[in-house]
Every structure is written in structure tokens, then in C-alpha cells.
Enzyme design. Structure first.
Site, short mmCIF file in Angstrom:
data_model
loop_
_atom_site.label_atom_id
_atom_site.label_comp_id
_atom_site.label_asym_id
_atom_site.label_seq_id
_atom_site.Cartn_x
_atom_site.Cartn_y
_atom_site.Cartn_z
N ARG B 27 0.78 -1.23 0.00
CA ARG B 27 0.00 0.00 0.00
C ARG B 27 0.82 1.29 0.00
NH1 ARG B 27 -3.95 2.54 3.83
NH2 ARG B 27 -5.63 3.26 2.50
N CYS B 51 11.97 30.82 26.01
CA CYS B 51 11.75 29.41 26.32
C CYS B 51 11.60 29.23 27.83
CB CYS B 51 12.93 28.59 25.81
SG CYS B 51 12.94 26.91 26.47
N CYS B 54 14.63 27.10 29.39
CA CYS B 54 16.03 27.54 29.40
C CYS B 54 16.42 28.02 30.81
CB CYS B 54 16.25 28.67 28.40
SG CYS B 54 16.61 28.08 26.71
N HIS B 114 19.60 24.88 24.47
CA HIS B 114 18.30 24.88 23.80
C HIS B 114 18.36 24.30 22.38
CE1 HIS B 114 14.21 26.56 23.17
NE2 HIS B 114 14.62 26.92 21.97
N ASN B 154 8.29 13.30 24.54
CA ASN B 154 7.58 13.67 23.31
C ASN B 154 8.50 14.60 22.56
OD1 ASN B 154 5.16 12.35 23.93
ND2 ASN B 154 4.35 14.12 25.04
N SER B 162 5.22 20.92 23.07
CA SER B 162 4.96 22.35 22.92
C SER B 162 6.22 23.18 23.09
CB SER B 162 3.87 22.79 23.89
OG SER B 162 4.20 22.42 25.20
N HIS B 165 12.90 22.80 23.39
CA HIS B 165 14.03 22.59 24.31
C HIS B 165 14.11 21.09 24.64
CE1 HIS B 165 16.82 24.42 27.34
NE2 HIS B 165 16.79 23.16 27.73
N HIS B 167 13.82 17.93 26.26
CA HIS B 167 13.27 17.56 27.57
C HIS B 167 12.37 16.33 27.47
CE1 HIS B 167 9.67 19.54 26.00
NE2 HIS B 167 8.98 19.05 27.01
N GLN B 169 9.50 13.82 30.23
CA GLN B 169 8.59 13.95 31.35
C GLN B 169 8.57 12.65 32.15
OE1 GLN B 169 4.72 15.82 30.85
NE2 GLN B 169 5.13 16.19 28.69
N LYS B 312 2.07 9.09 8.97
CA LYS B 312 1.01 8.08 8.98
C LYS B 312 -0.10 8.58 9.91
CE LYS B 312 -1.28 4.20 9.20
NZ LYS B 312 -2.11 3.75 8.06
N GLN B 324 -3.16 -0.31 11.44
CA GLN B 324 -2.71 -0.79 10.13
C GLN B 324 -1.44 -0.08 9.71
OE1 GLN B 324 -2.91 1.19 7.16
NE2 GLN B 324 -2.61 -0.41 5.65
O1 G1P Z 1 -7.61 5.60 2.76
P1 G1P Z 1 -7.02 6.97 2.80
O2 G1P Z 1 -8.06 8.05 2.89
O3 G1P Z 1 -6.03 7.22 1.68
O4 G1P Z 1 -6.12 7.04 4.13
C1 G1P Z 1 -6.60 7.41 5.39
O5 G1P Z 1 -7.51 6.46 5.92
C2 G1P Z 1 -6.99 5.14 6.16
C3 G1P Z 1 -8.07 4.32 6.82
O6 G1P Z 1 -8.55 4.90 8.00
C4 G1P Z 1 -5.72 5.19 7.03
O7 G1P Z 1 -5.14 3.90 7.06
C5 G1P Z 1 -4.70 6.19 6.47
O8 G1P Z 1 -3.61 6.31 7.36
C6 G1P Z 1 -5.39 7.55 6.29
O9 G1P Z 1 -4.48 8.49 5.76
O1 G1P Z 2 2.55 17.73 28.80
P1 G1P Z 2 2.54 18.53 27.54
O2 G1P Z 2 3.88 18.49 26.83
O3 G1P Z 2 2.01 19.92 27.72
O4 G1P Z 2 1.48 17.80 26.58
C1 G1P Z 2 1.77 16.75 25.71
O5 G1P Z 2 2.11 15.56 26.40
C2 G1P Z 2 1.09 14.99 27.22
C3 G1P Z 2 1.59 13.68 27.78
O6 G1P Z 2 2.00 12.79 26.78
C4 G1P Z 2 -0.22 14.79 26.45
O7 G1P Z 2 -1.24 14.42 27.34
C5 G1P Z 2 -0.63 16.06 25.71
O8 G1P Z 2 -1.77 15.81 24.90
C6 G1P Z 2 0.54 16.53 24.85
O9 G1P Z 2 0.20 17.73 24.16
#
Ligand code: G1P
Ligand code: G1P
Lengths: 347, 347
Positions: B27, B51, B54, B114, B154, B162, B165, B167, B169, B312, B324
Site C-alpha cells: 500500500r 523558552c 532555558c 536549547h 515527546n 509544545s 528545548h 526535555h 517527562q 502516517k 494498520q
Molecule cells: O484511505 P485513505 O483516505 O487514503 O487514508 C486514510 O484512511 C486510512 C483508513 O482509515 C488510514 O489507514 C490512512 O492512514 C489515512 O491516511
Molecule cells: O505535557 P505537555 O507536553 O504539555 O502535553 C503533551 O504531552 C502529554 C503527555 O503525553 C499529552 O497528554 C498532551 O496531549 C501533549 O500535548
């Protein structure tokens, strides 16, 4: 101070798929300096010569769409599942297991009008979409090589939708996908214990409690489930226990079209934008067995959280720990319920 | 024609969390007209006055960061979990169940610089991050109100981060989160049956098979798991069965820093961009019990699929049916393995 779910962080249980989710009611107040989505462009032409779903246009695979009016269905040119996949499996010890999977993937255009979305369509035209779902569920379901028919809609670029033309998809398969098979198990256990479907008891309890209701008509209820994960996640549940859409009466089919429009119109009005979501029907497998435990419903998973451009990210803790939400289901329901009932574009 | 996993759509089983995933090897060829992400801006200053991570700067809550060098840890100003949440639960029939949840959330700065990211840091500086993880796992784990310590990162705006820098958690909680508790169950069953950890057998099998390996050092292996869902999803697994990071020797801590850099450097080189991901450690709960079944590992969930700007989307069928993927784990591993070992910015 005693525990209450409006103010205190807590977990809620989803009896339909057996998972827990974390709710942090106080967390919506944190400032957001992260990614901002492109606002959705509001005006689209009724016909776009570059759209591969518009009537008369050529698709990526080279095929040409007929000059259709209303709905139009075709086999996905880039299907994830194919009919000619040979049967087989790999069982290389407990840790390396694979099974072949086959199926049929289709695309459903909801309307020839490129500019529309479900909340902007007439109920009578959405009804044609419901009728096509029924036809497809019936046709695919009768195929002995198809045991589950997954009908869904990805709406909006932030939900991976690559074409704004109003459309949905059907992926039907030999195997029963993960989510419906979890729901089969929980619904079966409940039905064997109580002699009623889980969602019949659930919908009746919510009709009484009222704080998570969004809207209803004679046949369907739209609500934010107690165990919602996405900020404005919702469900449409039939008031009467029906196993699949083929059991709906003529009137009930129209009521499904009506509630589909009502819910998505609230969504659009919330942030005055074309509200992105993934939505889909869950119903009985087409494995030739009777499924009195199965209760037809539709899930809506919309990502927006704070505004038309700030979504919830299901990342980090959500992927490695437990899915987490920043507002309560009750708070989300109240916000949606209190919105005007006329589409913001018509104001 | 007989079934083979290079060419035919199939499902694979994840023995660590009990889920199946769908693989559609053919695919990746479909054209993409959907959302395109902003490419990541490559140059950042070593210090950014705006930041909130920082050194010396004021945070959103009003507190001021010390003039730190190396790592720096503080309690999250907008914690999803709090220490003073009263105990309690709701048991309004089978369908309405909730439980209070409490915990401690922290933010860990990886460096005062940073402009850096893990793949651009020196191994000796990443080692300081590993040491801080150990300190925090130990300190939080000794707290009788904390039974699980989830350490994660993240990275990148498209993963909801967000602040660029460098980091990570820590969210630590009284309850054991969903994913580690699924992994507890599967690992326990395996350990009771075989007397060895599941991941010891798994990592040894992969070292022999070789087609999903990415890199290794004396103590750790980086690989694409057989059951990967995200296109370039990877795992770091210790070669020796250790329950948690506190059991690592001095040398093994440095080896963890080394493999963390090696894997993320491959990621950056794949599309010559700062590669976004959520990553995190999974290890034994801190519930005061012995967990011989638990085998330390780290998951990496990166969203990019085709290029620095096309990811994806786990939507629609993935949410309603089965997760998938469009390329095979073996194909993804080969692409990463064959990349140059020097960071593209240094070329
Ligand atoms: O089939 P489409 O519109 O090209 O693709 C979208 O829907 C699919 C089915 O939910 C997902 O697997 C794809 O990641 C998404 O981009
Ligand atoms: O904690 P942050 O960086 O503000 O927020 C980020 O991480 C969190 C923990 O994975 C998630 O719940 C939030 O949706 C995401 O935006």
C-alpha cells in the site's frame, strides 16, 4: 474533602472495550505553545476539476467516474485488503505469529456536490448514504469470505483525509477487526448475564441521567459516553436493540440520517469550523451467526480540543501509559448541547 | 502462489500487549494528496529568552529556573496527576465505574543547550539523563503512594510537544497504567511458563534472525519489533534480563545512552530532519513486589511515513477496526540500518 469526578483526577472504565481512561478535569487551564493546525478553508466549489471523486473526473488509477448524482460507490484503487490473498499463517514459536488477511475496500461518495459535508447536507440526501450503507453491508455480508464490514468516515485533513469531497470508506474483511472483536466479547458477556444488550441498559440509564445527552429523535440518541477519550468523542446509539443496519425500519433509517446531521452540526458550531473526525458504525459481524448481544452504534472520534486550530495529542503518556483527557465528558456534553441548532454558515 | 509476509496483506500478533495489527505491504505506493506537515526548522539558538525551560528563565507558573548546566528536573506546573486527590470510587452499576487517581508529574530538561536534541548530544551528556532517570525512578518508587513511574519523551511539534528545548517527562501514579499492566500480564504468563523473560527469548531470536535489527552494543539491542504498528516504530531491549534501570551497571547505563543516541540518529538521517517521536521506558512497577517477569525496554513511536512532511495517520479504520501499517517491519529496518552513521547535519 470527598472524591468527586468534576474536580478530581480519576480513571473511568469503558465497559464496551474493557479499557480504562484517565481524566484530569483541572488540566484544561494549561497554556498552549505547541502546534497550531491550519484553519479549514470554508468555501469550496460545487465541482473541482482536480478532485478525483467529482463526477466525470479521472481517478489516480486511471478509471473515470460516471456522471453520478447523489451517492456513488467504487472499489478503492489502493485497497489495504485484497480478495486474492492466499490463505496461510506463520507460527514460528509464540513470539512470531502472523496470519494472512483478505477483504474488499470501497469508497463511498456522499454527494456529487464537492462543497458539502454531512452537517450541510439535507437529511433526505444523508438518507441516501444510509441506504447505500445498507446495500453494501448486505452485499458484502453475503460474501462467505467477508465476516466483518467496517463502514467509516475520515473527515478533515487533520484526520488523514486526503480529499475534502464528502465521502466515506468501507473496509470489509475475512477476520473480525480488533475493536469490534473486543466489543463482541464484552457485549456477549453482558447479554448472557442480563438477557438484554449492554447498550440498551446504557442508553436508558443515560436518558434518565441526562448530563451526557446531546440530542435524540424517536429512534436514536447522541451522547458523550461516560468513558469518552477524545475531548468531544460521541456515540450515536439506537434506542431499540438492533444487531445491524438492515434491521432498521424505513423510519429508523431516516432517523439515523437525522441524528448524524444533528451531531455533526453541533460539532461544526462548537468552534465555527468544519469539524474534523473519524466516525464509523459498529454492528454485528457477518459471519453467518445470530448476534443478539450486538447493539448497533456509531462512534465519533474528533481531535479538536480548545479551538478550530488546537487539537488534543494522543502521544507520550497516552501511548505508553493510559489514554488521558483534559475535560470531563459532562462538561463537553454541556458545551455541545447549549449551541445554536442552525449551522453557523447560515447565520 | 503461497502466502508470504513480504507481499501479502496479513495480521501480526503482539505478544507483549496481546493485540493484532494489520500489515498491507503493497500500500505504500498510493499517491498522497493529504495533509503536509511543516518541516522542522533546523537552527535554534543555544539560549532562547522566550523558552520556559532555558536556564534562568521564568516559567508559565511564575517560578524561575535556576542557572542549571546539564540536566534539571522540576514538578510539572500543569500536572495531570496531583498528590492531594482524595481516595474514592464510583460504582453506579456495571456501566458507570470510576476511581480516583493520584500521582506526581515532573519535567526533565536534558541539557541547558536549547539547540540540542538527543541524537546531537554527546553520549556522556545523555548518560546524565539516564542517571537522572535512575534517581527519579528510585525516589518516586520509594514513595508508598507511587506504584508506577512512567518516564517518556515527546519530541517534535507533530507529537504534541509544545517546546523544542530538549526535555522529557515523568508521570508517576498510584495505579498501574493500561499499557504496562497489559505487559505485566503477558510477561508474567510467559515467565511462569518458560522460566525466562519473554523479551530475553525475543531479543535472542532477533539477534539470530537479524532482519529486524537496527544496531546493538554490549548491553542493548535496537530493533523494529515484528509487530510494529507505526512505520518506523522501534524498541531498545536490554540483552540481560533486568527489571528496572536501577539494576543496570555503570557500563550498562552508558550503553543505554549510547543506543538511545544511535537509534535517534538513524531516525534523523532517514529523512534528514529532526525526527519526531514519543518514546518511553517500560519497566517493573514500584509496588514493592519482586517482578522477575519484567524485562526493561524502551518503545519509540515515530509518526513519519514517507518524508519529513508526510506522516502516517492512525485514524478511521485504525480507530474503529485494527491498527494498520503500509510497509513491513523488515523493510523499515533495512532502510534505517543502511543509513550513514554520522548525523546529517555534520556532513
Ligand atoms: O484511505 P485513505 O483516505 O487514503 O487514508 C486514510 O484512511 C486510512 C483508513 O482509515 C488510514 O489507514 C490512512 O492512514 C489515512 O491516511
Ligand atoms: O505535557 P505537555 O507536553 O504539555 O502535553 C503533551 O504531552 C502529554 C503527555 O503525553 C499529552 O497528554 C498532551 O496531549 C501533549 O500535548
Amino acid at each position: 474533602m470527598s472524591f468527586n469526578i468534576e474536580d478530581h483526577p480519576h480513571k473511568r472504565y469503558n465497559p464496551l472495550n474493557g479499557d480504562w481512561i484517565l481524566v484530569s478535569p483541572h488540566r484544561a487551564k494549561r497554556p498552549w505553545q505547541g502546534q497550531v493546525e491550519k484553519p479549514v478553508v470554508q468555501k469550496r466549489p460545487k465541482y473541482d476539476p482536480n478532485c478525483y471523486l467529482c463526477a466525470g473526473n479521472e481517478r489516480a488509477g486511471g478509471k473515470v467516474n460516471p456522471d453520478y448524482k447523489g451517492t456513488f460507490v467504487f472499489t478503492n484503487d489502493f485497497s489495504a485488503l485484497l480478495t486474492d490473498t492466499p490463505d496461510g499463517s506463520i507460527n514460528d514459536g509464540e513470539l512470531f505469529q502472523a496470519q494472512s488477511e483478505s477483504g474488499i475496500c470501497k469508497v463511498i461518495c456522499f454527494s456529487e456536490d464537492h462543497s458539502l459535508t454531512i452537517p450541510e447536507m439535507e437529511v433526505s440526501d444523508i438518507r441516501k448514504v444510509v441506504d447505500l450503507w445498507c446495500e453494501q453491508y448486505s452485499e458484502l455480508g453475503e460474501n462467505p469470505a467477508i465476516n466483518y464490514v467496517q463502514i467509516f468516515e475520515n473527515k478533515g485533513a487533520i484526520m488523514g483525509c486526503s480529499n475534502p469531497h464528502p465521502h466515506g470508506q468501507i473496509w470489509s474483511s475475512k477476520g473480525i477487526p480488533t475493536e469490534p472483536s473486543k466489543e463482541s466479547k464484552t457485549q456477549k458477556e453482558y447479554f448472557e448475564k442480563h438477557g438484554r444488550t449492554m447498550l440498551l441498559d446504557y442508553v436508558n440509564a443515560e436518558l434518565e441521567k441526562k448530563d451526557r445527552l446531546l440530542d435524540q429523535n424517536d429512534s436514536f440518541v447522541a451522547l458523550i459516553p461516560f468513558w469518552a477519550v477524545w475531548p468531544f468523542e460521541a456515540m450515536i446509539i439506537s434506542k431499540r436493540p438492533v444487531q445491524n443496519i438492515l434491521e432498521l425500519t424505513e423510519e429508523e433509517r431516516s432517523d439515523l440520517a437525522d441524528i448524524y446531521k444533528k451531531l455533526t452540526l453541533m460539532y461544526d458550531n462548537l468552534f465555527e469550523t468544519s469539524f474534523a473526525y473519524s466516525a464509523g458504525l459498529h454492528q454485528a459481524p457477518t459471519d453467518g451467526e445470530d448476534h443478539p448481544e450486538w447493539h448497533l452504534h456509531m462512534h465519533f472520534y474528533p481531535p479538536l480540543l480548545r479551538s478550530a486550530t488546537v487539537k488534543k495529542f494522543m502521544v507520550g503518556y497516552e501511548m505508553l501509559g493510559t489514554p488521558q483527557r483534559d475535560i470531563t465528558a459532562e462538561g463537553a456534553a454541556k458545551r455541545l448541547r447549549d449551541l445554536p441548532k442552525i449551522h453557523f454558515k447560515k447565520n
